[in-house]
Design an enzyme around this catalytic site. Structure first.
Site, PDB file in Angstrom:
ATOM      1  N   VAL A   2      38.885  56.050  -9.411  1.00 18.70           N
ATOM      2  CA  VAL A   2      37.873  55.717 -10.420  1.00 18.70           C
ATOM      3  C   VAL A   2      38.388  55.937 -11.843  1.00 18.70           C
ATOM      4  O   VAL A   2      37.619  56.198 -12.760  1.00 18.70           O
ATOM      5  CB  VAL A   2      36.558  56.499 -10.182  1.00 18.70           C
ATOM      6  CG1 VAL A   2      35.901  56.052  -8.888  1.00 18.70           C
ATOM      7  CG2 VAL A   2      36.791  58.009 -10.166  1.00 18.70           C
ATOM      8  N   ASP A  25      38.893  59.545  -5.407  1.00 19.44           N
ATOM      9  CA  ASP A  25      39.841  60.215  -6.299  1.00 19.44           C
ATOM     10  C   ASP A  25      39.332  60.128  -7.738  1.00 19.44           C
ATOM     11  O   ASP A  25      39.207  59.049  -8.303  1.00 19.44           O
ATOM     12  CB  ASP A  25      41.213  59.537  -6.190  1.00 19.44           C
ATOM     13  CG  ASP A  25      42.238  60.160  -7.119  1.00 19.44           C
ATOM     14  OD1 ASP A  25      43.001  61.024  -6.662  1.00 19.44           O
ATOM     15  OD2 ASP A  25      42.267  59.782  -8.313  1.00 19.44           O
ATOM     16  N   TYR A  28      38.955  61.857 -16.511  1.00 19.97           N
ATOM     17  CA  TYR A  28      38.223  60.588 -16.382  1.00 19.97           C
ATOM     18  C   TYR A  28      36.804  60.693 -16.931  1.00 19.97           C
ATOM     19  O   TYR A  28      36.197  59.684 -17.266  1.00 19.97           O
ATOM     20  CB  TYR A  28      38.155  60.135 -14.927  1.00 19.97           C
ATOM     21  CG  TYR A  28      39.464  59.871 -14.250  1.00 19.97           C
ATOM     22  CD1 TYR A  28      40.662  59.800 -14.954  1.00 19.97           C
ATOM     23  CD2 TYR A  28      39.507  59.683 -12.870  1.00 19.97           C
ATOM     24  CE1 TYR A  28      41.855  59.565 -14.316  1.00 19.97           C
ATOM     25  CE2 TYR A  28      40.692  59.437 -12.221  1.00 19.97           C
ATOM     26  CZ  TYR A  28      41.869  59.383 -12.931  1.00 19.97           C
ATOM     27  OH  TYR A  28      43.050  59.151 -12.285  1.00 19.97           O
ATOM     28  N   LYS A  60      41.553  66.363 -10.560  1.00 17.53           N
ATOM     29  CA  LYS A  60      42.823  66.722 -11.176  1.00 17.53           C
ATOM     30  C   LYS A  60      42.596  67.631 -12.381  1.00 17.53           C
ATOM     31  O   LYS A  60      41.697  67.374 -13.192  1.00 17.53           O
ATOM     32  CB  LYS A  60      43.570  65.456 -11.619  1.00 17.53           C
ATOM     33  CG  LYS A  60      43.704  64.409 -10.531  1.00 17.53           C
ATOM     34  CD  LYS A  60      44.408  63.166 -11.049  1.00 17.53           C
ATOM     35  CE  LYS A  60      44.312  62.038 -10.057  1.00 17.53           C
ATOM     36  NZ  LYS A  60      42.956  61.452  -9.991  1.00 17.53           N
ATOM     37  N   HIS A  69      47.400  66.964 -13.257  1.00 15.47           N
ATOM     38  CA  HIS A  69      47.389  65.535 -13.564  1.00 15.47           C
ATOM     39  C   HIS A  69      48.736  65.028 -14.074  1.00 15.47           C
ATOM     40  O   HIS A  69      49.144  63.904 -13.770  1.00 15.47           O
ATOM     41  CB  HIS A  69      46.279  65.240 -14.570  1.00 15.47           C
ATOM     42  CG  HIS A  69      45.729  63.863 -14.480  1.00 15.47           C
ATOM     43  ND1 HIS A  69      44.479  63.522 -14.929  1.00 15.47           N
ATOM     44  CD2 HIS A  69      46.254  62.709 -13.996  1.00 15.47           C
ATOM     45  CE1 HIS A  69      44.253  62.233 -14.719  1.00 15.47           C
ATOM     46  NE2 HIS A  69      45.325  61.719 -14.163  1.00 15.47           N
ATOM     47  N   SER A  97      50.792  65.513  -9.846  1.00 18.61           N
ATOM     48  CA  SER A  97      50.767  64.078 -10.123  1.00 18.61           C
ATOM     49  C   SER A  97      51.721  63.788 -11.260  1.00 18.61           C
ATOM     50  O   SER A  97      51.839  64.580 -12.199  1.00 18.61           O
ATOM     51  CB  SER A  97      49.347  63.637 -10.493  1.00 18.61           C
ATOM     52  OG  SER A  97      49.279  62.245 -10.740  1.00 18.61           O
ATOM     53  N   GLN A 113      51.041  62.582  -6.563  1.00 17.06           N
ATOM     54  CA  GLN A 113      50.401  61.289  -6.785  1.00 17.06           C
ATOM     55  C   GLN A 113      51.071  60.609  -7.969  1.00 17.06           C
ATOM     56  O   GLN A 113      51.087  61.144  -9.075  1.00 17.06           O
ATOM     57  CB  GLN A 113      48.903  61.487  -7.048  1.00 17.06           C
ATOM     58  CG  GLN A 113      48.134  60.191  -7.144  1.00 17.06           C
ATOM     59  CD  GLN A 113      46.696  60.414  -7.549  1.00 17.06           C
ATOM     60  OE1 GLN A 113      46.283  60.049  -8.653  1.00 17.06           O
ATOM     61  NE2 GLN A 113      45.918  61.029  -6.671  1.00 17.06           N
ATOM     62  N   SER A 146      47.702  52.936  -8.789  1.00 17.28           N
ATOM     63  CA  SER A 146      48.058  51.604  -9.302  1.00 17.28           C
ATOM     64  C   SER A 146      48.939  50.828  -8.328  1.00 17.28           C
ATOM     65  O   SER A 146      49.936  50.214  -8.724  1.00 17.28           O
ATOM     66  CB  SER A 146      48.752  51.711 -10.671  1.00 17.28           C
ATOM     67  OG  SER A 146      47.888  52.267 -11.634  1.00 17.28           O
ATOM     68  N   SER A 193      38.667  49.702  -8.111  1.00 11.05           N
ATOM     69  CA  SER A 193      37.898  48.495  -8.348  1.00 11.05           C
ATOM     70  C   SER A 193      36.445  48.881  -8.545  1.00 11.05           C
ATOM     71  O   SER A 193      35.979  49.889  -8.006  1.00 11.05           O
ATOM     72  CB  SER A 193      38.020  47.513  -7.174  1.00 11.05           C
ATOM     73  OG  SER A 193      37.259  46.343  -7.432  1.00 11.05           O
ATOM     74  N   ARG A 240      35.759  43.117  -3.730  1.00  6.00           N
ATOM     75  CA  ARG A 240      37.157  43.566  -3.698  1.00  6.00           C
ATOM     76  C   ARG A 240      37.278  44.950  -3.064  1.00  6.00           C
ATOM     77  O   ARG A 240      38.252  45.223  -2.351  1.00  6.00           O
ATOM     78  CB  ARG A 240      37.745  43.561  -5.113  1.00  6.00           C
ATOM     79  CG  ARG A 240      38.048  42.162  -5.626  1.00  6.00           C
ATOM     80  CD  ARG A 240      38.943  42.194  -6.843  1.00  6.00           C
ATOM     81  NE  ARG A 240      38.275  42.726  -8.008  1.00  6.00           N
ATOM     82  CZ  ARG A 240      37.574  42.003  -8.879  1.00  6.00           C
ATOM     83  NH1 ARG A 240      37.430  40.704  -8.688  1.00  6.00           N
ATOM     84  NH2 ARG A 240      37.016  42.564  -9.934  1.00  6.00           N
TER      85      ARG A 240
END
Length: 281
Positions: free
Chosen positions: A33, A58, A63, A88, A118, A146, A168, A195, A238, A243
């Site tokens: 997200v 996730d 975010y 994260k 992160h 990550s 990640q 990604s 998404s 999708r």
């Protein structure tokens, strides 16, 4: 691949989750997200994913949408124990434990399944004791990193009492970081792909489109399946319900060796063992 069956925590019965080094299971497919605004758009995306059978969501402190993820989980009716939640630690802050407690409050849960640094701001080592402490306190079941390169990952593994179980990173057919994947495998760390569709850029690749037509799948399904066959869990993002649903349909077909080799050849990184081409902090 270390696979385990954990009942409902999978999209289909054809591809069970991978077992992390600490024994906890990680679903091979999750919804990311990143860049989804806090609010109804995020709630809807997570609800649609859970309805489609996703059992991994996730998110991250950076975010700003953890509250929406928690709201969607509560509204979905899916039992908390059936959903793997990742968040994260934002390394511009000082204390992984205090920030984990704030994440739990925003998410409305007692524990997350995976808590990861992160990115290695300030160096790869300073935050790790706090991550271990968050795990000891029960704020998270597993801890990881990550955007760590092979050398950064090695520093943490060498210094840790409880080493990271996940790294990640940006990983796709166009960013096939073979050196980093090998380094993770050598250290019993699961490389997880964010990604995997190149934020949509890779869907128009000629080779991807040709393979998709040949196997009767969408380009996104082909790119996600490529990761799965490299034993790499994926977290495509998404906010489109169709999708989200079609991205989940990746466990009932296989790419041939020839298809895999053709996609492998799309790599633009030279098989690097670094996680990123430049800093953003």
């Amino acid at each position: 691949m270390r696979l385990v069956a954990i009942g409902a925590a999978r999209v289909t019965d054809s591809d069970p989750p991978i077992a992390l080094a600490d024994g906890n299971p990680l679903p091979m497919l999750g919804l990311g997200v990143w860049q989804v605004p806090d609010g109804q758009e995020c709630v809807d995306a997570v609800r649609w994913a859970l309805d489609a059978g996703y059992r991994h969501i996730d998110t991250a402190q950076a975010y700003g949408n953890e509250a929406s993820v928690g709201k969607a989980l509560r509204e979905s009716g899916v039992p908390r124990e059936d959903v793997f939640i990742t968040t994260k630690f934002f390394p511009a802050n000082d204390d992984p434990v205090a920030e984990a407690e704030e994440s739990l409050r925003r998410l409305g849960v007692d524990q997350v399944n995976l808590y990861i640094i992160h990115w290695p701001q300030g160096g790869p080592l300073w935050a790790w004791p706090g991550m271990e402490r968050a795990r000891e306190l029960g704020h998270t079941r597993s801890i990881g990193v990550s955007n760590f390169s092979a050398s950064e990952l090695e520093q943490v593994v060498g210094a840790a009492d409880s080493p990271p179980v996940v790294n990640q990173v940006q990983f796709s057919a166009r960013e096939y970081r073979r050196g980093l994947l090998d380094a993770c495998l050598e250290r019993d760390v699961v490389l997880e792909a964010y990604s995997p569709l190149g934020t949509g850029r890779h869907l128009s690749e000629d080779a991807v489109a040709a393979i998709a037509e040949r196997v009767g799948r969408t380009p996104a399904q082909v790119l996600l399946r490529w990761c799965i066959q490299h034993e790499v869990p994926v977290i495509p993002k998404s906010t489109n319900r169709e999708r989200i649903e079609t991205n989940a349909q990746i466990f009932d077909f296989r790419l041939s060796d020839e298809d895999m080799a053709e996609l492998d050849a799309l790599d633009t990184t030279g098989g690097t063992d670094v996680a990123r081409e430049g800093k953003w902090w």
